[in-house]
Structures are given as structure tokens and as C-alpha cells.
Design a protein around this motif. Structure first.
Motif, PDB file in Angstrom:
ATOM      1  N   GLY A 556       0.813  -1.207   0.000  1.00  0.00           N
ATOM      2  CA  GLY A 556       0.000   0.000   0.000  1.00  0.00           C
ATOM      3  C   GLY A 556       0.849   1.260   0.000  1.00  0.00           C
ATOM      4  O   GLY A 556       2.070   1.226   0.197  1.00  0.00           O
ATOM      5  N   SER A 557       0.169   2.394  -0.218  1.00  0.00           N
ATOM      6  CA  SER A 557       0.886   3.669  -0.343  1.00  0.00           C
ATOM      7  C   SER A 557       1.630   4.052   0.918  1.00  0.00           C
ATOM      8  O   SER A 557       2.669   4.712   0.858  1.00  0.00           O
ATOM      9  N   GLU A 558       1.131   3.678   2.096  1.00  0.00           N
ATOM     10  CA  GLU A 558       1.777   4.038   3.355  1.00  0.00           C
ATOM     11  C   GLU A 558       2.581   2.889   3.945  1.00  0.00           C
ATOM     12  O   GLU A 558       3.069   2.994   5.070  1.00  0.00           O
ATOM     13  N   GLU A 559       2.705   1.808   3.204  1.00  0.00           N
ATOM     14  CA  GLU A 559       3.393   0.632   3.732  1.00  0.00           C
ATOM     15  C   GLU A 559       4.848   0.592   3.270  1.00  0.00           C
ATOM     16  O   GLU A 559       5.218   1.186   2.254  1.00  0.00           O
ATOM     17  N   THR A 560       5.664  -0.128   4.043  1.00  0.00           N
ATOM     18  CA  THR A 560       7.094  -0.229   3.740  1.00  0.00           C
ATOM     19  C   THR A 560       7.308  -1.072   2.491  1.00  0.00           C
ATOM     20  O   THR A 560       6.817  -2.206   2.410  1.00  0.00           O
ATOM     21  N   PRO A 561       8.043  -0.568   1.518  1.00  0.00           N
ATOM     22  CA  PRO A 561       8.250  -1.325   0.263  1.00  0.00           C
ATOM     23  C   PRO A 561       9.155  -2.535   0.460  1.00  0.00           C
ATOM     24  O   PRO A 561       9.812  -2.682   1.479  1.00  0.00           O
ATOM     25  N   VAL A 562       9.190  -3.360  -0.557  1.00  0.00           N
ATOM     26  CA  VAL A 562      10.046  -4.549  -0.576  1.00  0.00           C
ATOM     27  C   VAL A 562      11.447  -4.128  -1.029  1.00  0.00           C
ATOM     28  O   VAL A 562      11.593  -3.428  -2.035  1.00  0.00           O
ATOM     29  N   LEU A 563      12.456  -4.579  -0.285  1.00  0.00           N
ATOM     30  CA  LEU A 563      13.836  -4.277  -0.654  1.00  0.00           C
ATOM     31  C   LEU A 563      14.633  -5.569  -0.687  1.00  0.00           C
ATOM     32  O   LEU A 563      14.709  -6.297   0.309  1.00  0.00           O
ATOM     33  N   THR A 570      19.406 -14.552  -9.614  1.00  0.00           N
ATOM     34  CA  THR A 570      19.172 -15.504 -10.705  1.00  0.00           C
ATOM     35  C   THR A 570      17.683 -15.706 -10.914  1.00  0.00           C
ATOM     36  O   THR A 570      16.935 -15.943  -9.945  1.00  0.00           O
ATOM     37  N   SER A 571      17.239 -15.611 -12.165  1.00  0.00           N
ATOM     38  CA  SER A 571      15.843 -15.897 -12.512  1.00  0.00           C
ATOM     39  C   SER A 571      15.806 -16.285 -13.980  1.00  0.00           C
ATOM     40  O   SER A 571      16.766 -16.075 -14.719  1.00  0.00           O
ATOM     41  N   ASP A 572      14.661 -16.830 -14.393  1.00  0.00           N
ATOM     42  CA  ASP A 572      14.544 -17.303 -15.769  1.00  0.00           C
ATOM     43  C   ASP A 572      13.181 -16.908 -16.320  1.00  0.00           C
ATOM     44  O   ASP A 572      12.151 -17.338 -15.789  1.00  0.00           O
ATOM     45  N   SER A 573      13.160 -16.068 -17.348  1.00  0.00           N
ATOM     46  CA  SER A 573      11.920 -15.647 -18.014  1.00  0.00           C
ATOM     47  C   SER A 573      10.890 -15.170 -17.001  1.00  0.00           C
ATOM     48  O   SER A 573       9.748 -15.632 -16.962  1.00  0.00           O
ATOM     49  N   LEU A 574      11.291 -14.237 -16.162  1.00  0.00           N
ATOM     50  CA  LEU A 574      10.470 -13.778 -15.053  1.00  0.00           C
ATOM     51  C   LEU A 574       9.658 -12.544 -15.447  1.00  0.00           C
ATOM     52  O   LEU A 574      10.160 -11.630 -16.104  1.00  0.00           O
ATOM     53  N   LYS A 575       8.402 -12.524 -15.000  1.00  0.00           N
ATOM     54  CA  LYS A 575       7.532 -11.374 -15.186  1.00  0.00           C
ATOM     55  C   LYS A 575       7.299 -10.729 -13.824  1.00  0.00           C
ATOM     56  O   LYS A 575       6.991 -11.422 -12.852  1.00  0.00           O
ATOM     57  N   ILE A 576       7.449  -9.402 -13.739  1.00  0.00           N
ATOM     58  CA  ILE A 576       7.302  -8.697 -12.465  1.00  0.00           C
ATOM     59  C   ILE A 576       6.123  -7.720 -12.576  1.00  0.00           C
ATOM     60  O   ILE A 576       6.066  -6.896 -13.487  1.00  0.00           O
ATOM     61  N   GLN A 577       5.177  -7.845 -11.629  1.00  0.00           N
ATOM     62  CA  GLN A 577       4.053  -6.928 -11.542  1.00  0.00           C
ATOM     63  C   GLN A 577       4.211  -6.109 -10.270  1.00  0.00           C
ATOM     64  O   GLN A 577       3.874  -6.560  -9.173  1.00  0.00           O
ATOM     65  N   ALA A 578       4.770  -4.898 -10.382  1.00  0.00           N
ATOM     66  CA  ALA A 578       5.020  -4.068  -9.213  1.00  0.00           C
ATOM     67  C   ALA A 578       5.245  -2.636  -9.650  1.00  0.00           C
ATOM     68  O   ALA A 578       5.739  -2.371 -10.759  1.00  0.00           O
ATOM     69  N   ASP A 579       4.894  -1.694  -8.767  1.00  0.00           N
ATOM     70  CA  ASP A 579       5.252  -0.294  -8.961  1.00  0.00           C
ATOM     71  C   ASP A 579       6.692  -0.116  -8.514  1.00  0.00           C
ATOM     72  O   ASP A 579       7.091  -0.592  -7.451  1.00  0.00           O
ATOM     73  N   ALA A 580       7.464   0.598  -9.305  1.00  0.00           N
ATOM     74  CA  ALA A 580       8.888   0.745  -9.015  1.00  0.00           C
ATOM     75  C   ALA A 580       9.175   1.270  -7.607  1.00  0.00           C
ATOM     76  O   ALA A 580      10.100   0.783  -6.941  1.00  0.00           O
ATOM     77  N   PRO A 581       8.431   2.272  -7.073  1.00  0.00           N
ATOM     78  CA  PRO A 581       8.735   2.756  -5.719  1.00  0.00           C
ATOM     79  C   PRO A 581       8.459   1.725  -4.635  1.00  0.00           C
ATOM     80  O   PRO A 581       8.945   1.858  -3.517  1.00  0.00           O
ATOM     81  N   LYS A 582       7.661   0.682  -4.937  1.00  0.00           N
ATOM     82  CA  LYS A 582       7.299  -0.308  -3.924  1.00  0.00           C
ATOM     83  C   LYS A 582       8.130  -1.580  -4.000  1.00  0.00           C
ATOM     84  O   LYS A 582       7.958  -2.490  -3.210  1.00  0.00           O
ATOM     85  N   PHE A 583       9.019  -1.629  -4.970  1.00  0.00           N
ATOM     86  CA  PHE A 583       9.832  -2.838  -5.153  1.00  0.00           C
ATOM     87  C   PHE A 583      11.214  -2.395  -5.617  1.00  0.00           C
ATOM     88  O   PHE A 583      11.367  -1.897  -6.737  1.00  0.00           O
ATOM     89  N   MET A 584      12.213  -2.569  -4.741  1.00  0.00           N
ATOM     90  CA  MET A 584      13.559  -2.069  -5.032  1.00  0.00           C
ATOM     91  C   MET A 584      14.572  -3.199  -4.891  1.00  0.00           C
ATOM     92  O   MET A 584      14.463  -4.041  -3.993  1.00  0.00           O
ATOM     93  N   VAL A 585      15.557  -3.181  -5.776  1.00  0.00           N
ATOM     94  CA  VAL A 585      16.570  -4.233  -5.805  1.00  0.00           C
ATOM     95  C   VAL A 585      17.953  -3.592  -5.794  1.00  0.00           C
ATOM     96  O   VAL A 585      18.236  -2.684  -6.592  1.00  0.00           O
TER      97      VAL A 585
END
Length: 713
Positions: A556-563, A570-585
Motif C-alpha cells: 500500500g501507499s503508506e506501507e514499507t516497500p520490498v527491498l 538468478t531468474s529465468d523468463s520472469l515477469k514482475i508486476q510491481a510499482d517501481a517505488p514499492k519494489f527495489m533491488v
């Protein structure tokens, strides 16, 4: 209906026929049992409007079939053919009756039986199956059907007691012969019956110990302690039901006589008030009941072992090649658990016969064990009696020294598969069975951590948060789980240390509110196509692998994003459904699409080693500060045990960061809460929103330098 009502539908003689001998398997139960709690029976099959020739009464193991047979014998003044010590075969029925009654009385009894003027009870059918072998057992069943087919009266003349599984062959033969029969099942005790039974069993315990019957003298405190105990045990199955006796799963467990027998041991105390403390049992802790449940199940396994050994030692093959020293290793609880998993879950485990078993006994032992297993009290048909038994068996099999690494790996693979339906019981049993001497922590394989997460997650309701921390300590991992229920009492924390040298973890389905730090290898995803992230996830690992084909991020908008931070990803043919500000690598290597959209870079400058350490310290600062929740104007707070046990744990770097925040006055400890002073934290020149989004300002770089200097002091 009650079993006594069923007795009234049958017919017995005015007086006993009288036995000439009780050495041939036939007995008469002439002694009335005034303390017997007459159970309810449920009609499973009827042959109406036709008259049944016999009645089949089934029940799971340890429900009290033999005691019920004695009750019916006394009620109807009829004999019991007790098969518990007989080697059955063709002609066993006729031979046992003739030798027990004598020729004249046997002719009189047999004639009355054929005219439905008398009743014969056949007990312990399942035990005869184990000892006699399939061929002899089938011959006996066919002979029994032949006798029943000759009954010509207006009511049933033969009553057979058996476990449900052993009765299958009977029903097949009866159906083949078109024999009319009725089938009843003994139900577990209801609430009032269980209370009466438990009261008598507590009296038996006090009598054995040579003590006064305190539960009768202090009836009120005893009833309160008894009701708390029932409530605690019921909460292990369904914590949401107030009238738990109305739930069939709860009644099946609480009304099970062996469960009540163990409960009596707990209740036979000198002071019932002590049972509200952790020494006895408690609802408050959220998991104390599982030690009691585990004790109950362990007693059932030991009872089953004793029953099997008693029967097996009477077999000719054991008398020829066996000896009493073998008894402790035969059909052990651990062996039963492995066999049950193989039987029900089709795990194809490499089952090993007990070490030291003579070669001449092995074939006979295997056959007897397979037969006994089909009648196990943890089974209902080809499936589990309930999920409690399944999860106890699984947890115990994993932790048994006798379980080979190959078998343990197979069990772990099944637990992480999409086909396994998780319940809270696996996690609680795992903790109870693997506890160290202090009782504060338990042991497990690192690959069990993901299954423990799924198990704890299954207990969570809509507003609950499962808080998870996993970190490396030397060559082991420590995993801590706690369930935050807001204003209600939380569950945990529960601590697990992984076995020496096991440092790889797998989360198969999803992950939320998790701190995972300095793990050599983290695998996300299993045999499902999608892996889901919730808020508050921080992962720091050397190697991060995705085995799923899709990532979905729900923050959510006020929740801590995934880091996510890793040396290699490592991944293979991966599809990511996420907003960039909520998912950081964060990754040391350059990532390609689709990861490049979410990759962040933190360049703190300086020497490489110091740069990496400054980055790591700053990420720990971010993780710690974001755990504080607004408490009042000017302050945020976090519960001290939560911070120390879950956020910090064994992470020395995180401990240094917290010490730094306390030294500069940003964080203080008041009673059981850590408090974050907004004004003093703002003086650092960084905000919590900048921390959340990993904005690397000049102030952030200065703070990371100060953190490095502090950590080197």
C-alpha cells in the motif's frame, strides 16, 4: 442412540448358558461395570425393511470396543468370542464354541442363535488379522458369514466389534453373499459424557497415587480447571468456535478416551489453581496447549506399539526366531510415523526395518506391520483421522534420528509443494519436538524454515501480521516467528536454530513483514507459477534465486516497500508486476530487463570495503527506523521484545545501529518500549520517507559515515 438402546433391540436368554472352560477364546462378562460410560452409536448402514442377521459395530482404535463388548455381554447375558489371543482360520468359530460350552450346551446355544433367541459377540477382529495372516483371516471371515447366513429369526443374532479398516473384508464378503447386516459406529463422547468419564479417570489417578479425591471435595475449582483444559485443547483445532463441543472435529478429539486419560493425569493435582500457570496449562501464551496435545499423541503411538508387540510375539515365527530383547525396537513411534507418511501421503520413503531384527523374522514382521498400519488410530480409511495427527507425524518423522537424510529431504519437498495444505499444528509441533533443554528455542533444518512460515501464516486472520526474522549466526541460521494481533494477545516469539551447516532457505508461495539478513542462499518460489510479496520485506543474501515465473508485489501507499539486496540474482523468463517505488533491488552486478526497472544504486564513495560496510549499516538503519510506528506527537514506538528478538536478533550490525541511535539520543528505552524522538531524528537531515524510498542525499551519506565510525569504535 445409546449403545444400551441398541442392546434392547436384540434378544438374550433369561440366564447365562454357562461355560465349561474359558481357555478357548470364549468368555462371559458376568461382572457389571457400574462406572462404564455408555457411548452413543450412529447408524452407518441399514438393511431395512429386511431383518439383519448380524450387526457390525466399528470404532477407531482406543475408543473402547472391548469395554463396549463387555457391556453388551453383561446386558444380554451372552458370550464373547474374544479373538485377541486366537490364531483364527477355517472352523475357529465352531471349534471355540464347542470346546468352551461342551457338546450339549453348545448344541443348545447354537440352536437358540440360529433362531435369534440368543446373541454372540465377536470382539478384537482387527487383532486377529495381524496375528493370523490374510489367508487364515479370510477363511475365518467366510466361516463367520456362513454361520450368519443361517440365522432365521426376527432380529440380529451376531454382533461383531472391529476397527473400521479391518471390517472392510467382512463387508465385502457379506455383500458377495448378499448377507443382510446393519452397521453402527461408536461415537466419541459428548460434553456431558466426557465430563463424567474424566471425573472417574481422575479418581483412578488419585487412587493409584494414594491421595484424597480432591476433585470431589473441591468440585468448583476442579470444574473450572477442567473447562479451561477443554478450551485449551479445543483451541488447538478451532480457535474461533465458542461452543466447541458442537464441532465434530473438536468432539472427535476431546471425546477420544485416550485424550481424556492423559487429561486426567494433568488434572489430578494438589491445587487446581496452579493449572492456570505455565507449569500446568494456559490459554494466554498462544501455544502452550501444543505440549499437552503432543503428549497425548505420543501416548497413542506407544499404546499402538505395545499392542503390536503383544500380538507379534504370539506368532509362531516370533516364537521360533525372536526374543524379548527385540521388543523395544519393534514398531517404534518413529517407525510408525515414517510408515504412516508413506502410506497416506505416498512419499515413497526408504523404510528400513529395525536394526537387529533377525533375517528369519523380517518377512513376517513386514507383513504384520503393514496389516497393523491399516488399522492405525491416526487413520480414517485411507486418509488421516484429522490434521492434528498428520502434522504431528510429519514433524516427528523429520526430527527422528532414525530418519535418513534422503527421507527427510523427501518430507521437506512435500511440505514446500503446492499440494500440501498447511495448518498451524506443524509449526507448533516442530517447536515442541525440537526444543532444547531451556525450552526457549528449537532446532530444525534450514529448508524447514519456509514450511514453518507457511504453517504460522495459516493461523493468521485478516488483521494479523506474521512477523518473521531469519539471520545467520556463524554456520547456522536463527529464525524467529511472532504473530501480532493488535490489541489482542500476540503469539510468540518462537525461536528456531537450524542444524549446523544448513544455511539455505526457501519460501514457496509468498512473503510479508520479513527481515532476512546475511543468508548465503535464498530461494523464492516453488512449484507454483507465481510468488507474492507483501509489505515490509527486507532480504539480504549472497545468492538470491527465483524459481517462479512471476512476481506480484502488494504494498500500500503508506506501507514499507520490498527491498532485495544480493551479490547475485538468478531468474529465468520472469515477469514482475510491481510499482517501481514499492519494489527495489540492490545488486552488485548489472541487471537486465525486467530487473533493471527496479534496480537501485547506492554509491557511498570511499574504499570498497568501507563502502560496502557503510551501505550495509545504512540499510540496517533503514530497516530499524521503519519498524517504529507513530505513538504520540513527537514520538514513535516499538515493543522492546519485538525489536530485540525479531528486528535485531543475532544481527550484530543491527545491534550497533540501535546502539548508535541510542547514543545520539534519537532512541530511548522507556519501560518495555523503544521510543524514537522525531525532533532528534530530524536533526540528522533525513526523513523516514527518504529512508523508505532509499533516497541517497548528502545527509544520508554523512549518517552512513558516522555509522561506520561508530561501528569501528
Amino acid at each position: 442412540m445409546l449403545l444400551s438402546d441398541l442392546c434392547r433391540s436384540l434378544r438374550g436368554p433369561i440366564d447365562w448358558y454357562g461355560l465349561q472352560s474359558d481357555q478357548y477364546g470364549v468368555r462371559e462378562s458376568k461382572q457389571e461395570n457400574p462406572s462404564y460410560e455408555v457411548p452413543e452409536v450412529r447408524e452407518v448402514r441399514t438393511c431395512e425393511p429386511l431383518t439383519p442377521s448380524l450387526i457390525l459395530i466399528t470404532a477407531p482404535a482406543a475408543v473402547g470396543k472391548s469395554t463396549a463388548a463387555d457391556f453388551m455381554s453383561n446386558f444380554l447375558k451372552c458370550p464373547i468370542l474374544d479373538l485377541s489371543f486366537l490364531q483364527v482360520g477355517d472352523g475357529t468359530l465352531e471349534g471355540a464354541l464347542a470346546k468352551s460350552f461342551g457338546i450339549r450346551k453348545n448344541a443348545e446355544f447354537s440352536e437358540s442363535l440360529m433362531e435369534s433367541q440368543a446373541t454372540l459377540i465377536v470382539d478384537a477382529l482387527d487383532e486377529a488379522e495381524v496375528r493370523s495372516g490374510q489367508a487364515n483371516f479370510r477363511a475365518f471371515v467366510r466361516g463367520l458369514a456362513d454361520t450368519a447366513s443361517q440365522v432365521s429369526g426376527d432380529r440380529a443374532a451376531i454382533v461383531i466389534f472391529s476397527r473400521a479398516e479391518s471390517s472392510r473384508l467382512l463387508q465385502e464378503v457379506f455383500d458377495e453373499r448378499r448377507l443382510q447386516y446393519a452397521h453402527f459406529e461408536i461415537r466419541p463422547f459428548g460434553k456431558e459424557q466426557a465430563q463424567r468419564y474424566l471425573e472417574r479417570r481422575v479418581s483412578d489417578v488419585y487412587r493409584t497415587r494414594g491421595k484424597e479425591f480432591l476433585h470431589l471435595r473441591h468440585a468448583g475449582p476442579f470444574a473450572e480447571a477442567r473447562n479451561i483444559l477443554f478450551r485449551v485443547l479445543a483451541s488447538a483445532i478451532d480457535s474461533k468456535v465458542d461452543d466447541f463441543w458442537s464441532e465434530s472435529d473438536v468432539r472427535d478429539f476431546l471425546g477420544y478416551a485416550p485424550v481424556l486419560d492423559v487429561a486426567a493425569e494433568y488434572l489430578a493435582v494438589d491445587n487446581f489453581a496452579t493449572l492456570g500457570s505455565p507449569i500446568g496449562f494456559s490459554q494466554g501464551s498462544g501455544f502452550d496447549q501444543w505440549g499437552l496435545v503432543a503428549t497425548v499423541i505420543d501416548q497413542l503411538l506407544l499404546r499402538e506399539q505395545s499392542k503390536f508387540v503383544t500380538q507379534f510375539m504370539l506368532m509362531n515365527i516370533f516364537q521360533q526366531h525372536g526374543n524379548p530383547s527385540l521388543h523395544p525396537i519393534l514398531y517404534s513411534p518413529e517407525e510408525q510415523c515414517a510408515r504412516l507418511l508413506d502410506y497416506v501421503e505416498n512419499m515413497s520413503l526408504p523404510l528400513e526395518l529395525p536394526a537387529g531384527l533377525p533375517i528369519a523374522l523380517r518377512e513376517g514382521y513386514e507383513t504384520a506391520a503393514d496389516t497393523q498400519l491399516s488399522n492405525h488410530p491416526f487413520l480414517r480409511g485411507d486418509g488421516w483421522f484429522n490434521v492434528i495427527f498428520r502434522d504431528y507425524v510429519t514433524a516427528r518423522a523429520q526430527r527422528a534420528p532414525q530418519t535418513s537424510e534422503t527421507a527427510a529431504k523427501t518430507i521437506r519437498r512435500n511440505l514446500l509443494s503446492s499440494g500440501w495444505k498447511h495448518s498451524p499444528m506443524y509449526a507448533f509441533f516442530s517447536h515442541a519436538l525440537g526444543k532444547d533443554s531451556s525450552g526457549r528455542s528449537s532446532s530444525c533444518h534450514s529448508e524447514d524454515v519456509g514450511a514453518l512460515y507457511e504453517s504460522f501464516k495459516s493461523i493468521c486472520e485478516t488483521d494479523d501480521q506474521l512477523l518473521t526474522a531469519v539471520g545467520r549466526v556463524a554456520s547456522r541460521l536463527v529464525a524467529t516467528f511472532s504473530i501480532d494481533r493488535g490489541n489482542e494477545e500476540s503469539v510468540g516469539p518462537l525461536h528456531f536454530f537450524t542444524h549446523e551447516g544448513t544455511t539455505s532457505v526457501t519460501f514457496p508461495r509468498e512473503l510479508s513483514y520479513a527481515n532476512i539478513w546475511e543468508i548465503p542462499e535464498v530461494i523464492l518460489g516453488g512449484d507454483q507459477s507465481s510468488f507474492k510479496f507483501g509489505p515490509g520485506v527486507y532480504i539480504s543474501s549472497a545468492d538470491l534465486l527465483f524459481s517462479s515465473s512471476e512476481i506480484q508485489v502488494y504494498v500500500g501507499s503508506e506501507e514499507t516497500p520490498v527491498l532485495l539486496t544480493a551479490k547475485t540474482l538468478t531468474s529465468d523468463s520472469l515477469k514482475i508486476q510491481a510499482d517501481a517505488p514499492k519494489f527495489m533491488v540492490l545488486c552488485e552486478e548489472e541487471l537486465s530487463f525486467p530487473w533493471s526497472k527496479y534496480q537501485r544504486r547506492i554509491d557511498l564513495g570511499g574504499l570498497a570495503a568501507d563502502s560496502r560496510e557503510k551501505r550495509a549499516l545504512y540499510l540496517e538503519l533503514r530497516r530499524i527506523v521503519l519498524r517504529f510506528k507513530d505513538a504520540k506527537d513527537g514520538e514513535a514506538a516499538v515493543y522492546q521484545p519485538f525489536m530485540d528478538n525479531l528486528v535485531i536478533g543475532g544481527n550484530e550490525r543491527a545491534r550497533k545501529v540501535l546502539d548508535y541511535l541510542q547514543e545520539i539520543g534519537c532512541v530511548s528505552l522507556f519501560r518495555s518500549m523503544y521510543l524514537l524522538d522525531f525532533a532528534k531524528f530530524a536533526a540528522l537531515g533525513i526523513s523516514r520517507s527518504q529512508l523508505r524510498d532509499l533516497e541517497m542525499t548528502n545527509s544520508a551519506m554523512m549518517v552512513s559515515v558516522d555509522l561506520l565510525k561508530f561501528s569501528k569504535k
